[in-house]
Every structure is written in structure tokens, then in C-alpha cells.
Design a protein around this motif. Structure first.
Motif, PDB file in Angstrom:
ATOM      1  N   ARG A  68       0.960  -1.164  -0.135  1.00  0.00           N
ATOM      2  CA  ARG A  68       0.188   0.084   0.090  1.00  0.00           C
ATOM      3  C   ARG A  68       1.028   1.198   0.151  1.00  0.00           C
ATOM      4  O   ARG A  68       0.557   2.161  -0.586  1.00  0.00           O
ATOM      5  N   GLU A  69       2.038   1.251   0.606  1.00  0.00           N
ATOM      6  CA  GLU A  69       3.020   2.584   0.918  1.00  0.00           C
ATOM      7  C   GLU A  69       3.964   2.472  -0.433  1.00  0.00           C
ATOM      8  O   GLU A  69       4.722   3.429  -0.444  1.00  0.00           O
ATOM      9  N   GLY A  70       3.915   1.294  -1.419  1.00  0.00           N
ATOM     10  CA  GLY A  70       4.694   1.384  -2.417  1.00  0.00           C
ATOM     11  C   GLY A  70       6.064   1.182  -2.067  1.00  0.00           C
ATOM     12  O   GLY A  70       7.175   1.513  -2.594  1.00  0.00           O
ATOM     13  N   VAL A  71       6.446   0.514  -0.882  1.00  0.00           N
ATOM     14  CA  VAL A  71       7.927   0.213  -0.529  1.00  0.00           C
ATOM     15  C   VAL A  71       8.135  -1.323  -0.228  1.00  0.00           C
ATOM     16  O   VAL A  71       7.313  -2.251  -0.332  1.00  0.00           O
ATOM     17  N   ALA A  72       9.408  -1.627  -0.251  1.00  0.00           N
ATOM     18  CA  ALA A  72       9.682  -3.157  -0.448  1.00  0.00           C
ATOM     19  C   ALA A  72       9.492  -3.551   0.878  1.00  0.00           C
ATOM     20  O   ALA A  72       9.755  -2.999   1.920  1.00  0.00           O
ATOM     21  N   VAL A  73       9.566  -5.147   1.344  1.00  0.00           N
ATOM     22  CA  VAL A  73       9.577  -5.670   2.552  1.00  0.00           C
ATOM     23  C   VAL A  73      11.096  -6.319   2.726  1.00  0.00           C
ATOM     24  O   VAL A  73      11.610  -6.808   1.655  1.00  0.00           O
ATOM     25  N   VAL A  74      11.905  -6.200   3.541  1.00  0.00           N
ATOM     26  CA  VAL A  74      13.033  -6.711   3.785  1.00  0.00           C
ATOM     27  C   VAL A  74      12.950  -7.665   5.109  1.00  0.00           C
ATOM     28  O   VAL A  74      12.804  -7.031   6.194  1.00  0.00           O
ATOM     29  N   PRO A  75      12.547  -8.746   4.972  1.00  0.00           N
ATOM     30  CA  PRO A  75      12.425  -9.723   6.000  1.00  0.00           C
ATOM     31  C   PRO A  75      13.670 -10.379   6.679  1.00  0.00           C
ATOM     32  O   PRO A  75      14.100 -11.373   6.447  1.00  0.00           O
ATOM     33  N   LEU A  76      14.425  -9.731   7.803  1.00  0.00           N
ATOM     34  CA  LEU A  76      15.405 -10.051   8.277  1.00  0.00           C
ATOM     35  C   LEU A  76      15.128 -11.103   9.435  1.00  0.00           C
ATOM     36  O   LEU A  76      16.062 -11.851   9.825  1.00  0.00           O
ATOM     37  N   CYS A  77      13.916 -10.994   9.967  1.00  0.00           N
ATOM     38  CA  CYS A  77      13.235 -11.875  10.808  1.00  0.00           C
ATOM     39  C   CYS A  77      13.415 -13.339  10.165  1.00  0.00           C
ATOM     40  O   CYS A  77      12.811 -13.375   9.221  1.00  0.00           O
ATOM     41  N   PRO A  78      13.944 -14.241  10.758  1.00  0.00           N
ATOM     42  CA  PRO A  78      13.654 -15.660  10.171  1.00  0.00           C
ATOM     43  C   PRO A  78      12.469 -16.321   9.792  1.00  0.00           C
ATOM     44  O   PRO A  78      12.063 -16.655   8.667  1.00  0.00           O
ATOM     45  N   TYR A  79      11.476 -16.125  10.784  1.00  0.00           N
ATOM     46  CA  TYR A  79      10.077 -16.452  10.460  1.00  0.00           C
ATOM     47  C   TYR A  79       9.648 -15.719   9.244  1.00  0.00           C
ATOM     48  O   TYR A  79       8.728 -16.334   8.204  1.00  0.00           O
ATOM     49  N   ALA A  80       9.465 -14.350   9.109  1.00  0.00           N
ATOM     50  CA  ALA A  80       9.216 -13.643   7.977  1.00  0.00           C
ATOM     51  C   ALA A  80       9.885 -13.579   6.878  1.00  0.00           C
ATOM     52  O   ALA A  80       9.245 -13.993   5.669  1.00  0.00           O
ATOM     53  N   TRP A  83       8.320 -17.245   5.421  1.00  0.00           N
ATOM     54  CA  TRP A  83       6.979 -16.859   5.147  1.00  0.00           C
ATOM     55  C   TRP A  83       7.108 -16.314   3.945  1.00  0.00           C
ATOM     56  O   TRP A  83       6.137 -16.864   2.890  1.00  0.00           O
ATOM     57  N   ALA A  84       8.144 -15.274   3.598  1.00  0.00           N
ATOM     58  CA  ALA A  84       7.843 -14.611   2.414  1.00  0.00           C
ATOM     59  C   ALA A  84       8.614 -15.487   1.117  1.00  0.00           C
ATOM     60  O   ALA A  84       8.032 -15.521   0.049  1.00  0.00           O
ATOM     61  N   GLY A  85       9.524 -16.400   1.348  1.00  0.00           N
ATOM     62  CA  GLY A  85       9.691 -17.476   0.463  1.00  0.00           C
ATOM     63  C   GLY A  85       8.609 -18.598   0.230  1.00  0.00           C
ATOM     64  O   GLY A  85       8.732 -18.907  -1.051  1.00  0.00           O
ATOM     65  N   ARG A  86       7.859 -18.688   0.899  1.00  0.00           N
ATOM     66  CA  ARG A  86       6.645 -19.492   0.534  1.00  0.00           C
ATOM     67  C   ARG A  86       5.578 -18.788  -0.006  1.00  0.00           C
ATOM     68  O   ARG A  86       4.557 -19.437  -0.716  1.00  0.00           O
ATOM     69  N   HIS A  87       5.619 -17.431   0.057  1.00  0.00           N
ATOM     70  CA  HIS A  87       4.581 -16.658  -0.568  1.00  0.00           C
ATOM     71  C   HIS A  87       4.746 -15.589  -1.536  1.00  0.00           C
ATOM     72  O   HIS A  87       4.780 -14.528  -1.142  1.00  0.00           O
ATOM     73  N   PRO A  88       5.759 -15.823  -2.633  1.00  0.00           N
ATOM     74  CA  PRO A  88       6.473 -14.745  -3.093  1.00  0.00           C
ATOM     75  C   PRO A  88       5.439 -13.844  -3.861  1.00  0.00           C
ATOM     76  O   PRO A  88       6.140 -12.898  -4.213  1.00  0.00           O
ATOM     77  N   GLN A  89       4.227 -14.175  -4.303  1.00  0.00           N
ATOM     78  CA  GLN A  89       3.307 -13.304  -4.713  1.00  0.00           C
ATOM     79  C   GLN A  89       2.783 -12.329  -3.796  1.00  0.00           C
ATOM     80  O   GLN A  89       2.415 -11.056  -4.363  1.00  0.00           O
ATOM     81  N   GLU A  90       2.902 -12.522  -2.608  1.00  0.00           N
ATOM     82  CA  GLU A  90       2.630 -11.502  -1.428  1.00  0.00           C
ATOM     83  C   GLU A  90       3.963 -10.749  -1.060  1.00  0.00           C
ATOM     84  O   GLU A  90       3.635  -9.715  -0.602  1.00  0.00           O
ATOM     85  N   ALA A  91       5.051 -11.219  -1.167  1.00  0.00           N
ATOM     86  CA  ALA A  91       6.088 -10.680  -0.599  1.00  0.00           C
ATOM     87  C   ALA A  91       7.106 -10.903  -1.503  1.00  0.00           C
ATOM     88  O   ALA A  91       8.039 -11.854  -1.486  1.00  0.00           O
ATOM     89  N   PRO A  92       7.247 -10.084  -2.628  1.00  0.00           N
ATOM     90  CA  PRO A  92       8.407 -10.339  -3.842  1.00  0.00           C
ATOM     91  C   PRO A  92       9.730  -9.925  -2.974  1.00  0.00           C
ATOM     92  O   PRO A  92       9.650  -9.227  -2.205  1.00  0.00           O
ATOM     93  N   PRO A  93      10.770 -10.696  -3.244  1.00  0.00           N
ATOM     94  CA  PRO A  93      12.049 -10.449  -2.758  1.00  0.00           C
ATOM     95  C   PRO A  93      12.575  -9.154  -3.015  1.00  0.00           C
ATOM     96  O   PRO A  93      12.481  -8.136  -3.911  1.00  0.00           O
ATOM     97  N   ALA A  94      13.050  -8.650  -1.963  1.00  0.00           N
ATOM     98  CA  ALA A  94      13.753  -7.073  -2.070  1.00  0.00           C
ATOM     99  C   ALA A  94      14.863  -7.037  -2.582  1.00  0.00           C
ATOM    100  O   ALA A  94      15.848  -8.121  -2.796  1.00  0.00           O
ATOM    101  N   PRO A  95      15.375  -5.970  -3.278  1.00  0.00           N
ATOM    102  CA  PRO A  95      16.397  -5.897  -4.130  1.00  0.00           C
ATOM    103  C   PRO A  95      17.781  -6.123  -2.998  1.00  0.00           C
ATOM    104  O   PRO A  95      17.895  -5.472  -1.866  1.00  0.00           O
ATOM    105  N   ALA A  96      18.656  -6.660  -3.610  1.00  0.00           N
ATOM    106  CA  ALA A  96      20.061  -6.901  -2.685  1.00  0.00           C
ATOM    107  C   ALA A  96      20.346  -5.527  -2.131  1.00  0.00           C
ATOM    108  O   ALA A  96      20.875  -5.539  -1.082  1.00  0.00           O
ATOM    109  N   PRO A  97      20.591  -4.421  -2.592  1.00  0.00           N
ATOM    110  CA  PRO A  97      21.184  -3.283  -1.952  1.00  0.00           C
ATOM    111  C   PRO A  97      20.230  -2.891  -0.964  1.00  0.00           C
ATOM    112  O   PRO A  97      20.764  -2.129   0.181  1.00  0.00           O
ATOM    113  N   LEU A  98      18.939  -3.208  -1.006  1.00  0.00           N
ATOM    114  CA  LEU A  98      18.034  -2.800   0.005  1.00  0.00           C
ATOM    115  C   LEU A  98      18.271  -3.660   1.177  1.00  0.00           C
ATOM    116  O   LEU A  98      18.360  -3.231   2.628  1.00  0.00           O
ATOM    117  N   ILE A  99      18.595  -4.868   0.967  1.00  0.00           N
ATOM    118  CA  ILE A  99      18.949  -5.855   1.982  1.00  0.00           C
ATOM    119  C   ILE A  99      20.096  -5.468   2.643  1.00  0.00           C
ATOM    120  O   ILE A  99      20.265  -5.600   4.076  1.00  0.00           O
TER     121      ILE A  99
END
Length: 113
Positions: A68-80, A83-99
Motif C-alpha cells: 500500500r505504501e509502495g515500499v519493499a519488505v526486507v524480512p530479516l526476521c527468520p520467520y518472516a 513466510w516470504a519464501g513460501r508466498h512470493p506473490q505476496e512478498a516479492p524479494p527485496a533488491p539486494a542493495p536494500l537488504i
């Protein structure tokens, strides 16, 4: 759900209105033109709510907020991250520089978390 941006907490409450069931601790990673990402640091669920879905619901809502805010998600939390790996349509991978920037910010302020 309640997003307390000032405190960096997304909190889930059970339907019966009891105390918080779980939370994601996060921070906003700033970029050159404003917020660039929401960075999930920890996902915690109270023991009595474990296995009932609040962790997944929290991460899903976290991803919805970032979209909604037009920003990436960087899931540094292992659970997140799982979850993001299992739901790539809802949590696209963040660009490497952001990580890398999120990891550096976390290293620079370890007492914050």
C-alpha cells in the motif's frame, strides 16, 4: 491488527479483545527520496496463541502495508523470511542493495533490537 509506526510494532489482537497475541518489531529503511522498505526484525507470538495463525497473519499484513505504501519488505526476521519464501506473490524479494542497507542499519544500532 494495529500498526504503531512510532514504536516500530505491528501487533495482532485476538477477536475476543484480550492482550496482544503477537507482534512484528520493525523499522523503516529510508532511501534518498523517502521510505524505501519496511524491515521486519522479529516476529513474536505469545505462547497461548502459538499454532493458531497470528504469525502468518502478521507477516501478511506487514506485506500488505508495504504494498500500500509502495515500499519493499526486507524480512530479516527468520520467520518472516521463511513466510516470504513460501508466498512470493505476496512478498516479492527485496533488491539486494536494500537488504544490505537494512542489515547495515541493524548492525549499527544493535541495542535497538
Amino acid at each position: 491488527m494495529r500498526d504503531d509506526r512510532e514504536r516500530g510494532l505491528l501487533e495482532a489482537y485476538p477477536p475476543e479483545g484480550a492482550p496482544v497475541a503477537g507482534r512484528i518489531a520493525y523499522f523503516v529503511l529510508d532511501g534518498p527520496a523517502g521510505p524505501a522498505a519496511l524491515v521486519a526484525v522479529h516476529t513474536v507470538v505469545e505462547p497461548e496463541h502459538g499454532g493458531r495463525g497470528p504469525a502468518g497473519a502478521l507477516v501478511r499484513e506487514f506485506c500488505t502495508i508495504s504494498e500500500r505504501e509502495g515500499v519493499a519488505v526486507v524480512p530479516l526476521c527468520p520467520y518472516a523470511a521463511r513466510w516470504a519464501g513460501r508466498h512470493p506473490q505476496e512478498a516479492p524479494p527485496a533488491p539486494a542493495p536494500l537488504i544490505a542497507a537494512a542489515e547495515a542499519e541493524l548492525r549499527n544500532d544493535p541495542d535497538r533490537w
